[in-house]
Write an enzyme that holds these catalytic residues in place. Sequence first.
Site, PDB file in Angstrom:
ATOM      1  CE  LYS A  13      -2.280  -0.849   3.836  1.00 18.00           C
ATOM      2  NZ  LYS A  13      -1.746  -2.184   4.222  1.00 18.00           N
ATOM      3  NE  ARG A  88      -4.391  -0.906  10.387  1.00 21.91           N
ATOM      4  CZ  ARG A  88      -3.361  -0.450   9.651  1.00 21.91           C
ATOM      5  NH1 ARG A  88      -3.425   0.711   9.051  1.00 21.91           N
ATOM      6  NH2 ARG A  88      -2.282  -1.190   9.500  1.00 21.91           N
ATOM      7  NE  ARG A 127       7.631  -3.004   6.475  1.00 20.12           N
ATOM      8  CZ  ARG A 127       6.354  -2.639   6.481  1.00 20.12           C
ATOM      9  NH1 ARG A 127       5.811  -2.139   5.391  1.00 20.12           N
ATOM     10  NH2 ARG A 127       5.612  -2.792   7.542  1.00 20.12           N
ATOM     11  NE  ARG A 133       6.422  -0.477  10.691  1.00 17.86           N
ATOM     12  CZ  ARG A 133       5.331  -0.514   9.961  1.00 17.86           C
ATOM     13  NH1 ARG A 133       5.296   0.094   8.777  1.00 17.86           N
ATOM     14  NH2 ARG A 133       4.267  -1.153  10.384  1.00 17.86           N
ATOM     15  NE  ARG A 144       2.007  -4.829  11.402  1.00 14.23           N
ATOM     16  CZ  ARG A 144       3.127  -4.754  10.669  1.00 14.23           C
ATOM     17  NH1 ARG A 144       4.242  -5.319  11.094  1.00 14.23           N
ATOM     18  NH2 ARG A 144       3.122  -4.103   9.540  1.00 14.23           N
TER      19      ARG A 144
END
Length: 186
Positions: A13, A88, A127, A133, A144
């Site tokens: 996204k 969301r 990633r 992160r 998630r």
Amino acid sequence: MRLIFLGPPGVGKGTQAKRICEHYNLIHLSTGEILRNEIAEKTNIGRKAKSFIDAGELVPDDVLLGMMNNRLKKDDVQSGYLLDGFPRTIPQANGLDNIMNNISHSLDCALSLNADENELVQRLINRGKESGRSDDTPEIIRQRQKVYWEQTAPLLDFYREKNLLKEVNGIGDIPEITERILKVLN
Ligand code: UDP
Ligand code: MG
């Protein structure tokens, strides 16, 4: 133009949102990035959000709705925006409807990017090696994904019923997927 990008974590996204915003000259509003900035600056919103993000849970609806209600009234977004990662939940989607109605904004499209879960988890693990992160660890990544299917996926029907949903295959190389998105938006 006013757009929503939907799709599970890792589907691309953010990457595609940047390219589409450049193409149409839209403001890119990534609520995940906004929240991470709030955390870095230790604001009230940041303090409320941190524990949820680190656990792979969603930040409460009222926090997001308050934040986006303020953001969408600012001058810079009046000529168009792309919402990346928000709404969301169904209450957030209803709340966004109200916020947009109050300022006479209409939504042009909710675009859903799709990919197979195993591919997504692998992308996020990769990633995580670079992003630093706190929520890109294997356990939180799985969490998630679960939260997406339980709480966010119902938005597909929500926008389908409003005739605003468009679905795009998110597997392929980056420019190819951008082309697919531009094609369905035209
Ligand atoms: N988050 C949230 N609401 C939002 C955006 C983000 O609760 O509107 C939180 C949630 O904990 C999520 C995390 O921030 O897991 C990271 O969101 P982001 O959209 O950056 O992650 P992505 O899904 O793109 O990997
Ligand atoms: Mg993102």
